[in-house]
Write a protein that holds these residues in place. Sequence first.
Motif, PDB file in Angstrom:
ATOM      1  N   SER A 286      16.119 -36.191 -22.634  1.00  0.00           N
ATOM      2  CA  SER A 286      16.855 -37.454 -22.576  1.00  0.00           C
ATOM      3  C   SER A 286      17.350 -37.783 -21.173  1.00  0.00           C
ATOM      4  O   SER A 286      17.767 -38.907 -20.911  1.00  0.00           O
ATOM      5  N   GLY A 287      17.345 -36.787 -20.295  1.00  0.00           N
ATOM      6  CA  GLY A 287      17.901 -37.004 -18.965  1.00  0.00           C
ATOM      7  C   GLY A 287      19.428 -37.071 -18.986  1.00  0.00           C
ATOM      8  O   GLY A 287      20.063 -37.401 -17.992  1.00  0.00           O
ATOM      9  N   THR A 288      20.024 -36.748 -20.132  1.00  0.00           N
ATOM     10  CA  THR A 288      21.492 -36.799 -20.269  1.00  0.00           C
ATOM     11  C   THR A 288      22.015 -35.443 -20.703  1.00  0.00           C
ATOM     12  O   THR A 288      21.435 -34.821 -21.592  1.00  0.00           O
ATOM     13  N   GLU A 289      23.091 -35.018 -20.097  1.00  0.00           N
ATOM     14  CA  GLU A 289      23.739 -33.775 -20.524  1.00  0.00           C
ATOM     15  C   GLU A 289      24.294 -34.002 -21.930  1.00  0.00           C
ATOM     16  O   GLU A 289      24.826 -35.068 -22.217  1.00  0.00           O
ATOM     17  N   ILE A 290      24.186 -33.003 -22.806  1.00  0.00           N
ATOM     18  CA  ILE A 290      24.582 -33.171 -24.211  1.00  0.00           C
ATOM     19  C   ILE A 290      26.041 -33.647 -24.339  1.00  0.00           C
ATOM     20  O   ILE A 290      26.364 -34.496 -25.165  1.00  0.00           O
ATOM     21  N   LEU A 291      26.943 -33.111 -23.485  1.00  0.00           N
ATOM     22  CA  LEU A 291      28.351 -33.516 -23.572  1.00  0.00           C
ATOM     23  C   LEU A 291      28.535 -34.999 -23.209  1.00  0.00           C
ATOM     24  O   LEU A 291      29.362 -35.693 -23.799  1.00  0.00           O
ATOM     25  N   ASP A 292      27.747 -35.473 -22.248  1.00  0.00           N
ATOM     26  CA  ASP A 292      27.813 -36.893 -21.872  1.00  0.00           C
ATOM     27  C   ASP A 292      27.311 -37.765 -23.022  1.00  0.00           C
ATOM     28  O   ASP A 292      27.868 -38.823 -23.298  1.00  0.00           O
ATOM     29  N   ALA A 293      26.253 -37.291 -23.675  1.00  0.00           N
ATOM     30  CA  ALA A 293      25.707 -38.034 -24.815  1.00  0.00           C
ATOM     31  C   ALA A 293      26.764 -38.148 -25.916  1.00  0.00           C
ATOM     32  O   ALA A 293      26.981 -39.216 -26.487  1.00  0.00           O
ATOM     33  N   ILE A 294      27.453 -37.027 -26.193  1.00  0.00           N
ATOM     34  CA  ILE A 294      28.500 -37.025 -27.223  1.00  0.00           C
ATOM     35  C   ILE A 294      29.624 -37.980 -26.818  1.00  0.00           C
ATOM     36  O   ILE A 294      30.137 -38.749 -27.627  1.00  0.00           O
ATOM     37  N   GLU A 295      29.977 -37.927 -25.548  1.00  0.00           N
ATOM     38  CA  GLU A 295      31.027 -38.807 -25.007  1.00  0.00           C
ATOM     39  C   GLU A 295      30.675 -40.276 -25.270  1.00  0.00           C
ATOM     40  O   GLU A 295      31.530 -41.071 -25.663  1.00  0.00           O
ATOM     41  N   ASN A 296      29.406 -40.609 -25.060  1.00  0.00           N
ATOM     42  CA  ASN A 296      28.976 -42.008 -25.186  1.00  0.00           C
ATOM     43  C   ASN A 296      28.720 -42.436 -26.623  1.00  0.00           C
ATOM     44  O   ASN A 296      28.835 -43.612 -26.947  1.00  0.00           O
ATOM     45  N   GLU A 297      28.329 -41.481 -27.462  1.00  0.00           N
ATOM     46  CA  GLU A 297      27.841 -41.844 -28.805  1.00  0.00           C
ATOM     47  C   GLU A 297      28.891 -41.723 -29.898  1.00  0.00           C
ATOM     48  O   GLU A 297      28.716 -42.266 -30.979  1.00  0.00           O
TER      49      GLU A 297
END
Length: 316
Positions: A216-227
């Motif tokens: 995804s090109g996104t760190e998992i924690l950033d994804a959680i932060e956004n989603e």
Amino acid sequence: MGNCQPTVVPYEDFDVLADIKAIRKACKGFGTDEQAIIDILANRSSFQRLEIKQAYFDKYDDELVDVLKSELSGNFEKAILAMLDPPVIYAVKELRKAMKGAGTDEDVLVEILCTATNADIAMFKECYFQVHERDLEADIEGDTSGDVRNLLTALLQGGRDESYDVDEELAEQDATALFEAGEGRFGTDESTFSYILASRNYLQLQATFKIYEQLSGTEILDAIENETSGTLKKCYKALVRAAKNPQLYFARRLNDAMKGAGTDEDTLIRIIVCRSEYDLETIKDMYLEKYDVSLKDALRDECSGDFKRLLLAICH
């Protein structure tokens, strides 16, 4: 997981009779010798403290907890009483306290349940019933709702794989499922996140997060932060951090308890007392590495009096 070092170990020259006499003396007469109490209790293991409690009652026909309650006060008293409970009993008291009355202290539920092993969960359920004559699962169900309830209920099944095996193919499948459940679609499919984070072993999750990031090109924690948002976000972040490095997770919790205006003393007590015989030395290392200041220096700045002296003594 990994190399966990405690700060408190059983005291080699343990003499329960000498200890109860010294504590008795510290509480007798005018004023209390708090330092004497700290010197003893901060240098004994939880099991040794329970022996002290029992021996005190046998010899003086007095409950040590009641004696100390009448002599001590404030956060110092809270911390000393926490040390006189077995860690699992203290944890279930904290769980109950988090749910009692109006509102729920979700941060406490998250901290305790999202970092627990299967064995911890089984003990929490059993001890919760012994101490409160209530069902932990029923209380959590009654006190939370929606995706958070589903996730915490899943964690309470104590069904996480606890092996050290990594299945690369599964990691790819899971990483893809996480991506499709989150960033890859409109809205977030929480059940996929919850299932994977609650059931896979920690090394498997680490492998999954790596692939997720490549994908995804996104760190998992950033994804959680956004989603995600709210308590569910806190749960997911705690689960990811616990999978990556549990001691760093606790170091963060300690830092959060001390930053900004005011201090969350309950969290300091819970983590420092409960982790002292397990991995507090490692948590101290992580704290220094992450914040460039030692945990003891942070506590020195943030706390005061006997409470400060006690926490520093437990940190060794």
